[in-house]
Design an enzyme around this catalytic site. Structure first.
Site, PDB file in Angstrom:
ATOM      1  N   LYS A 175      35.787  21.749  -7.367  1.00 20.81           N
ATOM      2  CA  LYS A 175      35.230  21.907  -6.025  1.00 20.81           C
ATOM      3  C   LYS A 175      36.173  22.733  -5.148  1.00 20.81           C
ATOM      4  O   LYS A 175      35.742  23.616  -4.402  1.00 20.81           O
ATOM      5  CB  LYS A 175      34.948  20.527  -5.402  1.00 20.81           C
ATOM      6  CG  LYS A 175      33.748  19.842  -6.034  1.00 20.81           C
ATOM      7  CD  LYS A 175      33.625  18.368  -5.701  1.00 20.81           C
ATOM      8  CE  LYS A 175      32.526  17.730  -6.566  1.00 20.81           C
ATOM      9  NZ  LYS A 175      32.398  16.294  -6.424  1.00 20.81           N
TER      10      LYS A 175
ATOM     11  N   GLN B 248      35.137  11.272  -3.415  1.00 19.75           N
ATOM     12  CA  GLN B 248      34.818  11.333  -4.843  1.00 19.75           C
ATOM     13  C   GLN B 248      34.650   9.922  -5.420  1.00 19.75           C
ATOM     14  O   GLN B 248      35.527   9.075  -5.254  1.00 19.75           O
ATOM     15  CB  GLN B 248      35.943  12.097  -5.579  1.00 19.75           C
ATOM     16  CG  GLN B 248      35.677  12.318  -7.053  1.00 19.75           C
ATOM     17  CD  GLN B 248      34.493  13.250  -7.335  1.00 19.75           C
ATOM     18  OE1 GLN B 248      34.306  14.275  -6.681  1.00 19.75           O
ATOM     19  NE2 GLN B 248      33.665  12.888  -8.310  1.00 19.75           N
TER      20      GLN B 248
ATOM     21  N   ASP C 141      27.439  15.457   0.327  1.00 23.82           N
ATOM     22  CA  ASP C 141      27.054  14.940  -0.992  1.00 23.82           C
ATOM     23  C   ASP C 141      25.631  14.381  -0.952  1.00 23.82           C
ATOM     24  O   ASP C 141      25.003  14.197  -1.990  1.00 23.82           O
ATOM     25  CB  ASP C 141      28.004  13.795  -1.413  1.00 23.82           C
ATOM     26  CG  ASP C 141      28.903  14.189  -2.579  1.00 23.82           C
ATOM     27  OD1 ASP C 141      28.610  15.218  -3.220  1.00 23.82           O
ATOM     28  OD2 ASP C 141      29.890  13.477  -2.836  1.00 23.82           O
TER      29      ASP C 141
END
Ligand code: NDP
Length: 284
Positions: free
Chosen positions: A52, A96, A119
């Site tokens: 990322k 995450q 997300d």
């Protein structure tokens, strides 16, 4: 059968994003800024977060990585989320997953300001998707799947879409999007009886179960569009999907390979969501 090259689609979109970012900066606007919070040293999470950060660099984004050890407390993590929510320079951020067992993932996700939830995991974001109200921050894998389907000009209206897997990050959101686009949607899971009878009805078949080469040619309707979300590591270390590619590619009309199908799209969609968040910040 036509192979869908997710790597190429993803690379083209990244070029478009990079060009848009360059224009924004040339116009004196702020560089889009994505932050990632990483807890511990899980191998998979380390790899995803590194990818990322690299993708951010490729597209001209600023990125910030905030790391914690496994013993970080829920309070500390929530305080960081709060700080990121209130930091005007951060357009979007991700925490995450998975998190260590002593931290409630749901509590952390719910603490994220939904306007920075790139997300797309916040209940408000998912609720809006369910209502069909708007599709701003669709979570990255379903958004990537839709981009792939749109790229081959898939006709959704009246088509039968069968989704195998009902997870919060893939199966459920993709089913809602396909429903909104006019498909008749069947969602299957581990308790589904006679799965093959369901998959054989699919004009569009999306498989996200995490079982190597599980869907075989005899389960697929000739000419179907087959999207393989699975990422499974075989004993020899090779990456493989949930669909038996060799067999199913003989039957399917279109198919995504693993690697090189849905996988590359996911991170690109994270950048796309962050760019949208940055533009919304500018518009304020
Ligand atoms: P989860 O483990 O959260 O969910 C798996 C789903 O598959 C569950 O709904 C489960 O049913 C169902 N399932 C399991 N076994 C069967 C079976 N034999 N028949 C029918 N359904 C079954 O998985 P995720 O959605 O998070 O991930 C699925 C796969 O996609 C994994 O391989 C993952 O690595 C990959 N993935 C890839 C991404 C990418 O970017 N390419 C992103 C996210 C995931 P039940 O609910 O009844 O248990």
């Amino acid at each position: 059968m036509e192979l869908i090259d997710g790597k190429k689609i993803s690379s083209d979109i990244k070029k478009e994003i990079a060009a848009e970012v360059a224009e924004m900066i040339a116009a004196g606007k702020k560089q889009p800024h994505l932050a990632a919070v990483l807890v511990g040293h899980d191998g998979g999470s380390e790899t995803y977060v590194a990818a990322k950060v690299k993708a951010c660099e490729e597209c001209g984004f600023k990125s910030t990585l905030i790391r914690f050890e496994d013993d970080v407390t829920e309070e500390e993590l929530l305080a960081t989320v709060d700080k990121l929510n209130n930091d005007a320079d951060i357009d979007g951020f991700i925490v995450q997953l998975p998190l260590p067992k002593h931290i409630s993932e749901q509590k952390v996700i719910e603490a994220i300001d939904y306007r920075k939830d790139v997300d797309g995991f916040h209940p408000l974001t998912l609720g809006k998707l369910f209502i069909g109200e708007h599709e701003t921050f669709i979570s990255c894998t379903p958004k990537g799947i839709m981009t792939i389907l749109d790229s081959i000009k898939t006709d959704y209206v009246g088509k039968h879409a069968v989704i195998v897997g009902r997870s919060r990050i893939v199966g459920k959101p993709i089913s809602q999007i396909l429903l909104k686009r006019g498909a008749t949607v069947t969602i299957c899971h581990s308790r589904t009886k006679d799965l093959k009878a369901q998959t054989l009805k699919a004009d569009i078949l999306v498989v996200a179960i995490g079982k190597a080469d599980f869907v075989t040619a005899d389960m697929v309707k000739p000419g179907a569009v087959v999207i393989d979300v699975g990422m499974n590591r075989k004993a020899d270390g090779k990456l493989t999907g949930d669909v038996d590619y060799a067999g199913v590619s003989e039957v399917a009309g279109y198919i995504t390979p693993v690697p090189g199908g849905v996988g590359p799209m996911t991170i690109t969609m994270l950048l796309k969501n962050t760019l949208t968040a940055a533009k919304e910040q500018h518009a304020k």
